[in-house]
Design an enzyme around this catalytic site. Structure first.
Site, PDB file in Angstrom:
ATOM      1  N   THR A 121      63.076  50.612  55.961  1.00 43.74           N
ATOM      2  CA  THR A 121      62.484  49.870  54.843  1.00 43.74           C
ATOM      3  C   THR A 121      63.480  49.880  53.683  1.00 43.74           C
ATOM      4  OG1 THR A 121      60.296  50.553  55.565  1.00 43.74           O
ATOM      5  CG2 THR A 121      60.495  49.781  53.288  1.00 43.74           C
ATOM      6  N   GLU A 149      59.700  47.403  60.164  1.00 46.90           N
ATOM      7  CA  GLU A 149      58.788  48.011  61.136  1.00 46.90           C
ATOM      8  C   GLU A 149      57.435  48.256  60.483  1.00 46.90           C
ATOM      9  OE1 GLU A 149      59.027  48.518  64.461  1.00 46.90           O
ATOM     10  OE2 GLU A 149      56.929  48.913  64.017  1.00 46.90           O
ATOM     11  N   GLU A 153      52.035  55.771  62.014  1.00 45.23           N
ATOM     12  CA  GLU A 153      52.107  57.054  62.703  1.00 45.23           C
ATOM     13  C   GLU A 153      50.720  57.383  63.239  1.00 45.23           C
ATOM     14  OE1 GLU A 153      53.955  60.067  60.263  1.00 45.23           O
ATOM     15  OE2 GLU A 153      55.631  58.734  59.858  1.00 45.23           O
ATOM     16  N   LYS A 205      57.877  43.728  53.962  1.00 43.94           N
ATOM     17  CA  LYS A 205      57.530  45.118  54.260  1.00 43.94           C
ATOM     18  C   LYS A 205      56.933  45.809  53.027  1.00 43.94           C
ATOM     19  CE  LYS A 205      57.239  49.091  56.079  1.00 43.94           C
ATOM     20  NZ  LYS A 205      56.140  49.394  56.988  1.00 43.94           N
ATOM     21  N   CYS A 261      55.528  56.596  53.691  1.00 48.55           N
ATOM     22  CA  CYS A 261      55.733  55.180  53.364  1.00 48.55           C
ATOM     23  C   CYS A 261      55.020  54.718  52.107  1.00 48.55           C
ATOM     24  CB  CYS A 261      55.319  54.325  54.554  1.00 48.55           C
ATOM     25  SG  CYS A 261      56.418  54.547  55.965  1.00 48.55           S
TER      26      CYS A 261
HETATM   27  P1  NAD Z   1      62.833  60.152  59.528  1.00 51.64           P
HETATM   28  O1  NAD Z   1      63.220  60.947  58.335  1.00 51.64           O
HETATM   29  O2  NAD Z   1      61.762  60.656  60.431  1.00 51.64           O
HETATM   30  O3  NAD Z   1      64.109  59.859  60.434  1.00 51.64           O
HETATM   31  C1  NAD Z   1      65.344  59.434  59.945  1.00 51.64           C
HETATM   32  C2  NAD Z   1      66.428  60.003  60.851  1.00 51.64           C
HETATM   33  O4  NAD Z   1      67.682  59.403  60.517  1.00 51.64           O
HETATM   34  C3  NAD Z   1      66.610  61.508  60.719  1.00 51.64           C
HETATM   35  O5  NAD Z   1      66.469  62.110  61.997  1.00 51.64           O
HETATM   36  C4  NAD Z   1      68.053  61.656  60.190  1.00 51.64           C
HETATM   37  O6  NAD Z   1      68.697  62.819  60.668  1.00 51.64           O
HETATM   38  C5  NAD Z   1      68.698  60.400  60.727  1.00 51.64           C
HETATM   39  N1  NAD Z   1      69.932  59.968  60.059  1.00 51.64           N
HETATM   40  C6  NAD Z   1      70.211  59.917  58.736  1.00 51.64           C
HETATM   41  N2  NAD Z   1      71.468  59.436  58.538  1.00 51.64           N
HETATM   42  C7  NAD Z   1      71.983  59.168  59.759  1.00 51.64           C
HETATM   43  C8  NAD Z   1      73.217  58.638  60.219  1.00 51.64           C
HETATM   44  N3  NAD Z   1      74.200  58.292  59.379  1.00 51.64           N
HETATM   45  N4  NAD Z   1      73.400  58.500  61.540  1.00 51.64           N
HETATM   46  C9  NAD Z   1      72.438  58.854  62.422  1.00 51.64           C
HETATM   47  N5  NAD Z   1      71.235  59.349  62.051  1.00 51.64           N
HETATM   48  C10 NAD Z   1      71.002  59.514  60.736  1.00 51.64           C
HETATM   49  O7  NAD Z   1      62.441  58.706  58.957  1.00 51.64           O
HETATM   50  P2  NAD Z   1      61.332  57.690  59.529  1.00 51.64           P
HETATM   51  O8  NAD Z   1      59.979  58.124  59.115  1.00 51.64           O
HETATM   52  O9  NAD Z   1      61.617  57.422  60.963  1.00 51.64           O
HETATM   53  O10 NAD Z   1      61.700  56.388  58.661  1.00 51.64           O
HETATM   54  C11 NAD Z   1      62.901  55.661  58.869  1.00 51.64           C
HETATM   55  C12 NAD Z   1      62.818  54.379  58.079  1.00 51.64           C
HETATM   56  O11 NAD Z   1      61.734  53.558  58.580  1.00 51.64           O
HETATM   57  C13 NAD Z   1      62.532  54.548  56.597  1.00 51.64           C
HETATM   58  O12 NAD Z   1      63.185  53.534  55.878  1.00 51.64           O
HETATM   59  C14 NAD Z   1      61.021  54.364  56.501  1.00 51.64           C
HETATM   60  O13 NAD Z   1      60.617  53.924  55.225  1.00 51.64           O
HETATM   61  C15 NAD Z   1      60.801  53.282  57.528  1.00 51.64           C
HETATM   62  N6  NAD Z   1      59.462  53.248  58.132  1.00 51.64           N
HETATM   63  C16 NAD Z   1      58.823  54.403  58.451  1.00 51.64           C
HETATM   64  C17 NAD Z   1      57.570  54.355  59.051  1.00 51.64           C
HETATM   65  C18 NAD Z   1      56.824  55.623  59.391  1.00 51.64           C
HETATM   66  O14 NAD Z   1      55.627  55.537  59.674  1.00 51.64           O
HETATM   67  N7  NAD Z   1      57.467  56.785  59.407  1.00 51.64           N
HETATM   68  C19 NAD Z   1      56.980  53.122  59.346  1.00 51.64           C
HETATM   69  C20 NAD Z   1      57.671  51.962  59.037  1.00 51.64           C
HETATM   70  C21 NAD Z   1      58.922  52.031  58.434  1.00 51.64           C
END
Ligand code: NAD
Length: 438
Positions: A121, A149, A153, A205, A261
């Site tokens: 996001t 996305e 969760e 989003k 989020c």
């Molecule tokens: P998260 O913190 O669970 O996962 C992010 C991962 O990225 C971590 O494991 C971290 O180690 C890794 N990372 C960071 N820098 C990196 C790099 N340079 N190379 C490789 N890996 C790297 O985050 P999330 O909850 O999965 O959210 C990710 C994105 O999706 C965010 O922008 C969030 O706003 C969005 N989003 C999340 C949800 C949700 O329900 N969690 C839903 C929709 C959108």
């Protein structure tokens, strides 16, 4: 298709596993070596229903693998998804440094025809920023497409496999067609794939999350009004929800929204607006109502148990920000725990999945119980913070026999006041009259 997913968190791991499940070859990359080691051993670092089976099946079939080596993975990929975190900066705006870093890591290895897909996001304009940075680094025009996305969760796999819609932000027809091909297996029930500009898709989003957060803060505000009158928010909710213009979704009063989020995305949109010279009054109010809502139960607890909670013992059922996840980011339960600890209370906590994540934050400042009834021994009250299914029909007799006082604070309106009165409890909920045992 050969696909790399960079960032193997809640979104990246679900995306990777679901894309592998329709026959693609997916490599999930993360900079967190411990996470990749665990995944390679077959361990799943998060709790998400159905994810273990999906990962096991696709690993077993050789379609899903895990690595910290982005370069090798990317160099053989047609699509490179970016699913890294975009946490808030001090002013609430989204920090895209992980995204930029990921792009810098992979820029030298991107095949000519590959498409970078931004799933994180990100604020409006990030696609253009990443496109520009890639041009600086590679000296050529790279394809960068936005694909926000919308998964929830707790139901992430179902949401990914059966989306209401897929949004693709690109001005390139060929890129749109590749995305259409990729998503075709998940859109067989004629749900749409909407192609628009990257800027619009980035805004979609934030607008979606802001709308949902607004509905929650709206019903919470109405609940607080009901509380001061003889109105019952549950009746009011039914009375408005049957109006097809309004509906029932996201109209459940409670202790406020949390998670990784809604809070962050509402604040990021506020920061975007301010950066454009606009004061977003509605969004600011949504955030303020939510922050205030996280204190509503403490006020009720103090009214019942006294201002000074030293010597009081409280059980908390539910620590995750919602059921069916172990995610405690911005969970209302954490705000309550902070308030209770500050007031001197002793806390006995139970959650079906999130206790380890809470233990990492609070250590032995709380006690943790695997069994929900063990958490009740000798407590002055139970506070229900997350509506896990296992809390909905508990053994009320067993509860009462273990509690010092039969008092329940229900932050999710899981129980009916009549049932609780009959069961012998003093019962407080959100936007409804409190009841005393019969
Ligand atoms: P998260 O913190 O669970 O996962 C992010 C991962 O990225 C971590 O494991 C971290 O180690 C890794 N990372 C960071 N820098 C990196 C790099 N340079 N190379 C490789 N890996 C790297 O985050 P999330 O909850 O999965 O959210 C990710 C994105 O999706 C965010 O922008 C969030 O706003 C969005 N989003 C999340 C949800 C949700 O329900 N969690 C839903 C929709 C959108």
């Amino acid at each position: 298709m050969k696909i790399t997913v960079i960032g193997t968190g809640y979104v990246g791991l679900v995306t990777g596993a679901c894309l592998a499940d329709s026959g693609n070859h997916v490599v999930c990359v993360d900079i967190d070596q411990a996470k990749i080691d665990a995944l390679t051993r077959g361990e799943i670092p998060i709790y998400e229903p159905g994810l273990r089976e999906l990962v096991d099946r696709n690993r077993g079939a050789g379609r899903l693998s895990f690595t910290t080596e982005a370069a090798a993975a990317v160099s053989a990929s047609r699509l490179v998804f970016l699913a890294v975190g975009t946490p808030p900066l001090e002013d609430g705006s989204a920090d895209v440094k992980y995204l930029v870093r990921a792009v810098e890591d992979i820029s030298g290895h991107l095949p000519q025809q590959s498409i970078v897909v931004i799933k994180s996001t990100v604020p409006v304009g990030t696609n253009a920023k990443i496109t520009g940075r890639l041009k600086e680094l590679t000296g050529r025009d790279c394809h960068v497409c936005s694909n926000p996305e919308f998964l929830k969760e707790g139901a992430a796999i179902d949401d990914f496999l059966k989306p209401d819609r897929v949004v693709v932000g690109t001005r390139d027809r060929d890129v749109a067609n590749v995305m259409r091909t990729l998503y075709a297996p998940y859109l067989r029930t004629e749900k749409p794939l909407l192609v628009m500009s990257p800027e619009s898709s980035e805004m979609v989003k934030y607008a979606a999350n802001a709308m949902l957060a607004t509905k929650i803060s709206f019903i919470n505000e109405i609940a607080n009004l009901c509380q001061r009158t003889a109105a019952d928010v549950d009746d009011v909710r039914r009375g408005i929800g049957h109006d097809s213009r309004i509906g029932f979704a996201f109209l459940f009063p409670g202790v406020g929204y949390g998670g990784s989020c809604f809070p962050k995305d509402v604040r990021a949109l506020v920061a975007t607006a301010r950066g454009l010279g606009i004061e977003p009054r509605l969004l600011t109010a949504v955030d303020e109502v939510n922050t205030r809502q996280k204190t509503v139960l403490l006020e009720k607890i103090r009214r019942q148990c006294g201002e000074d909670l030293r010597g009081k013992v409280l059980a908390i059922w539910g620590l995750s920000f919602k059921p069916r996840t172990d995610d405690v980011r911005e969970a209302p339960a954490l705000a309550l725990i902070d308030q209770l600890l500050e007031s001197g209370a002793t806390i006995r906590a139970h959650d079906p999945e999130a206790m380890e994540n809470v233990r990492k934050l609070y250590g032995d400042r709380l006690s943790y119980f695997q069994d929900q009834y063990d958490a009740l021994d000798g407590v002055d009250a139970l506070v229900l913070m997350t509506e896990w299914k296992e809390f909905v029909h508990p053994d009320f007799d067993a509860m009462r026999s273990r509690m010092r006082a039969a008092v329940v604070f229900d932050g999710r309106n899981v129980y009916s006041p009549d049932t609780m009165r009959e069961a012998g409890f003093t019962y407080h909920s959100i936007g409804r009259a409190s009841v005393m045992p019969r």
